[in-house]
Design a protein around this motif. Structure first.
Motif, PDB file in Angstrom:
ATOM      1  N   VAL A 157       0.835  -1.448   0.077  1.00 34.41           N
ATOM      2  CA  VAL A 157      -0.279   0.128   0.149  1.00 34.41           C
ATOM      3  C   VAL A 157       0.968   1.060   0.335  1.00 34.41           C
ATOM      4  O   VAL A 157       0.885   2.119  -0.677  1.00 34.41           O
ATOM      5  N   TYR A 158       1.888   1.442   0.784  1.00 32.36           N
ATOM      6  CA  TYR A 158       3.105   2.565   1.095  1.00 32.36           C
ATOM      7  C   TYR A 158       3.662   1.800  -0.325  1.00 32.36           C
ATOM      8  O   TYR A 158       4.508   1.052  -0.575  1.00 32.36           O
ATOM      9  N   PHE A 159       4.233   3.563  -1.067  1.00 27.40           N
ATOM     10  CA  PHE A 159       5.664   3.269  -1.795  1.00 27.40           C
ATOM     11  C   PHE A 159       6.282   5.004  -2.280  1.00 27.40           C
ATOM     12  O   PHE A 159       5.709   5.490  -1.597  1.00 27.40           O
ATOM     13  N   LEU A 160       7.633   4.444  -3.039  1.00 25.80           N
ATOM     14  CA  LEU A 160       8.532   5.864  -2.455  1.00 25.80           C
ATOM     15  C   LEU A 160       7.543   6.873  -4.010  1.00 25.80           C
ATOM     16  O   LEU A 160       7.630   5.980  -4.784  1.00 25.80           O
ATOM     17  N   ASP A 161       6.854   8.121  -3.922  1.00 24.22           N
ATOM     18  CA  ASP A 161       7.258   8.658  -5.145  1.00 24.22           C
ATOM     19  C   ASP A 161       8.202   8.881  -5.949  1.00 24.22           C
ATOM     20  O   ASP A 161       9.279   8.846  -5.404  1.00 24.22           O
ATOM     21  N   GLU A 162       8.142   9.650  -6.497  1.00 20.68           N
ATOM     22  CA  GLU A 162       9.113  10.150  -8.733  1.00 20.68           C
ATOM     23  C   GLU A 162      10.017  10.937  -7.182  1.00 20.68           C
ATOM     24  O   GLU A 162      10.872  10.960  -7.674  1.00 20.68           O
ATOM     25  N   ASP A 163       9.696  11.748  -5.896  1.00 14.82           N
ATOM     26  CA  ASP A 163       9.795  12.760  -5.613  1.00 14.82           C
ATOM     27  C   ASP A 163      11.038  12.187  -4.661  1.00 14.82           C
ATOM     28  O   ASP A 163      11.589  13.317  -3.737  1.00 14.82           O
ATOM     29  N   GLY A 164      10.312  10.664  -3.790  1.00 12.38           N
ATOM     30  CA  GLY A 164      11.566  10.150  -2.716  1.00 12.38           C
ATOM     31  C   GLY A 164      10.340  10.437  -1.415  1.00 12.38           C
ATOM     32  O   GLY A 164      10.801   9.732  -0.625  1.00 12.38           O
ATOM     33  N   TYR A 165       8.851  11.137  -1.884  1.00 13.86           N
ATOM     34  CA  TYR A 165       8.006  10.921  -0.304  1.00 13.86           C
ATOM     35  C   TYR A 165       7.654   9.913  -0.171  1.00 13.86           C
ATOM     36  O   TYR A 165       7.219   9.348  -1.173  1.00 13.86           O
ATOM     37  N   LEU A 166       6.866   9.027   1.341  1.00 13.61           N
ATOM     38  CA  LEU A 166       6.207   8.207   0.858  1.00 13.61           C
ATOM     39  C   LEU A 166       4.671   8.117   0.452  1.00 13.61           C
ATOM     40  O   LEU A 166       4.627   9.400   0.964  1.00 13.61           O
ATOM     41  N   ASP A 167       4.427   7.515  -0.287  1.00 12.70           N
ATOM     42  CA  ASP A 167       2.684   7.391  -0.664  1.00 12.70           C
ATOM     43  C   ASP A 167       2.123   6.774  -0.326  1.00 12.70           C
ATOM     44  O   ASP A 167       2.725   5.038   0.275  1.00 12.70           O
ATOM     45  N   CYS A 168       1.096   6.268  -0.487  1.00 16.77           N
ATOM     46  CA  CYS A 168       0.440   4.523  -0.637  1.00 16.77           C
ATOM     47  C   CYS A 168      -1.386   5.403  -1.524  1.00 16.77           C
ATOM     48  O   CYS A 168      -1.282   6.174  -2.639  1.00 16.77           O
ATOM     49  N   ASP A 169      -1.610   3.868  -1.913  1.00  9.89           N
ATOM     50  CA  ASP A 169      -2.315   3.331  -2.707  1.00  9.89           C
ATOM     51  C   ASP A 169      -4.106   4.390  -1.530  1.00  9.89           C
ATOM     52  O   ASP A 169      -4.164   3.009  -0.788  1.00  9.89           O
ATOM     53  N   LEU A 170      -4.580   4.607  -1.837  1.00 14.17           N
ATOM     54  CA  LEU A 170      -5.703   5.077  -0.376  1.00 14.17           C
ATOM     55  C   LEU A 170      -6.777   4.424  -1.439  1.00 14.17           C
ATOM     56  O   LEU A 170      -7.122   4.566  -0.277  1.00 14.17           O
ATOM     57  N   ILE A 171      -6.900   3.523  -2.238  1.00  9.76           N
ATOM     58  CA  ILE A 171      -8.008   2.788  -2.713  1.00  9.76           C
ATOM     59  C   ILE A 171      -8.209   1.653  -1.256  1.00  9.76           C
ATOM     60  O   ILE A 171      -8.278   1.154  -1.123  1.00  9.76           O
ATOM     61  N   ARG A 172      -6.254   1.111  -1.648  1.00 14.80           N
ATOM     62  CA  ARG A 172      -5.943   0.187  -0.594  1.00 14.80           C
ATOM     63  C   ARG A 172      -5.903   0.438   0.544  1.00 14.80           C
ATOM     64  O   ARG A 172      -6.170  -0.387   1.199  1.00 14.80           O
ATOM     65  N   GLU A 173      -5.330   1.041   0.994  1.00 16.78           N
ATOM     66  CA  GLU A 173      -5.078   2.048   2.339  1.00 16.78           C
ATOM     67  C   GLU A 173      -6.117   1.588   3.396  1.00 16.78           C
ATOM     68  O   GLU A 173      -7.160   1.359   4.033  1.00 16.78           O
ATOM     69  N   GLY A 174      -7.611   2.224   2.172  1.00 17.29           N
ATOM     70  CA  GLY A 174      -9.231   2.145   2.318  1.00 17.29           C
ATOM     71  C   GLY A 174      -9.870   0.946   3.349  1.00 17.29           C
ATOM     72  O   GLY A 174     -10.014   1.053   4.086  1.00 17.29           O
ATOM     73  N   GLU A 175      -9.367  -0.297   2.166  1.00 14.44           N
ATOM     74  CA  GLU A 175      -9.479  -1.471   2.029  1.00 14.44           C
ATOM     75  C   GLU A 175      -8.810  -1.917   3.268  1.00 14.44           C
ATOM     76  O   GLU A 175      -9.633  -2.606   3.914  1.00 14.44           O
ATOM     77  N   VAL A 176      -6.907  -1.722   3.225  1.00 16.55           N
ATOM     78  CA  VAL A 176      -6.886  -2.944   4.519  1.00 16.55           C
ATOM     79  C   VAL A 176      -7.126  -1.683   6.127  1.00 16.55           C
ATOM     80  O   VAL A 176      -7.478  -2.548   6.758  1.00 16.55           O
ATOM     81  N   GLY A 177      -7.314  -0.758   6.266  1.00 15.72           N
ATOM     82  CA  GLY A 177      -8.206   0.053   7.428  1.00 15.72           C
ATOM     83  C   GLY A 177      -8.845  -0.486   7.769  1.00 15.72           C
ATOM     84  O   GLY A 177      -8.536  -0.996   8.945  1.00 15.72           O
ATOM     85  N   ALA A 178      -9.419  -0.730   6.641  1.00 19.42           N
ATOM     86  CA  ALA A 178     -11.167  -1.372   7.189  1.00 19.42           C
ATOM     87  C   ALA A 178     -11.366  -2.088   7.092  1.00 19.42           C
ATOM     88  O   ALA A 178     -12.035  -2.864   8.613  1.00 19.42           O
ATOM     89  N   GLU A 179     -10.661  -3.226   7.395  1.00 20.51           N
ATOM     90  CA  GLU A 179     -10.316  -4.344   7.237  1.00 20.51           C
ATOM     91  C   GLU A 179     -10.000  -4.782   8.584  1.00 20.51           C
ATOM     92  O   GLU A 179     -10.845  -5.960   9.167  1.00 20.51           O
ATOM     93  N   LEU A 180      -8.785  -4.588   9.107  1.00 20.10           N
ATOM     94  CA  LEU A 180      -8.766  -4.190  10.167  1.00 20.10           C
ATOM     95  C   LEU A 180      -8.568  -4.412  11.016  1.00 20.10           C
ATOM     96  O   LEU A 180      -8.520  -4.020  12.662  1.00 20.10           O
ATOM     97  N   ASN A 181      -9.612  -3.003  11.420  1.00 18.63           N
ATOM     98  CA  ASN A 181     -10.040  -1.844  12.400  1.00 18.63           C
ATOM     99  C   ASN A 181     -11.889  -1.661  11.849  1.00 18.63           C
ATOM    100  O   ASN A 181     -12.183  -0.621  11.637  1.00 18.63           O
ATOM    101  N   SER A 182     -12.158  -3.103  12.600  1.00 22.96           N
ATOM    102  CA  SER A 182     -13.615  -2.845  12.191  1.00 22.96           C
ATOM    103  C   SER A 182     -14.790  -1.459  12.996  1.00 22.96           C
ATOM    104  O   SER A 182     -15.579  -1.220  12.016  1.00 22.96           O
TER     105      SER A 182
END
Length: 189
Positions: A157-182
């Motif tokens: 879900v987390y990755f580095l963008d082209e400028d070197g900043y930590l970024d995330c796939d917002l859709i996957r973040e929401g899915e994983v976050g909801a799955e683990l934090n009901s």
């Protein structure tokens, strides 16, 4: 348990950002400092500051600033100041909190990810946006906070963008976050 999960998170972070752990500094006195500031410091803060010092607000290297996308881990030397900022935001917005609210992560807009313990002893990790001042539960517990962050790395879900900043796939973040934090409203909004 929390210290092990925090160390796992650091290990996973280092796979993507090899210099990240060393940038956080060692915690020669961090746990003592957090205990002096907060004699009843929660285990989550003891696990963090017993391991690292945090990220200084002066850090300039993009890949080393963020603990999670958009937020840095508050440096122990800046912790008392950030506690005051958080307290002022809650006061300005007129929110009375029935429990203990402490900052964990912050950004340059004075938004926070906070530890929250209600008067009944329930522990959560919440989001607090400066403009709104409402605590919104993100993680069902401190354990789920660290477990979910680890999963964000494991599931890419987390990755580095082209400028070197930590970024995330917002859709996957929401899915994983909801799955683990009901119980957390944050992921369903």
């Amino acid at each position: 348990m929390l210290t092990q999960k925090f160390q796992e998170y650091l290990h996973l972070s280092a796979q993507l950002r090899p210099d990240y752990i060393s940038s956080l500094g060692t915690s020669e006195d961090g746990q003592n400092t957090i205990t002096k500031l907060l004699p009843e410091a929660p285990m989550l803060l003891k696990a963090i500051y017993g391991t690292v010092s945090g990220t200084s607000s002066e850090e300039e290297e993009p890949s080393l600033i963020e603990f999670v996308p958009g937020y840095r881990l508050i440096h122990i030397d800046e912790y008392a100041q950030q506690m005051q900022v958080l307290s002022q935001i809650l006061e300005e917005k007129g929110h009375e909190v029935d429990g203990l609210v402490l900052p964990i992560l912050t950004n340059y807009g004075s938004d926070f990810i906070c530890y929250y313990r209600s008067t009944d002893g329930t522990e959560r990790v919440c989001d607090l946006m400066h403009d709104f001042g409402d605590l919104v539960v993100m993680y069902d517990s401190p354990e789920k906070f660290l477990e979910t962050l680890c999963e964000f790395y494991k599931q890419e879900v987390y990755f580095l963008d082209e400028d070197g900043y930590l970024d995330c796939d917002l859709i996957r973040e929401g899915e994983v976050g909801a799955e683990l934090n009901s119980e957390a409203k944050y992921w369903s909004e």
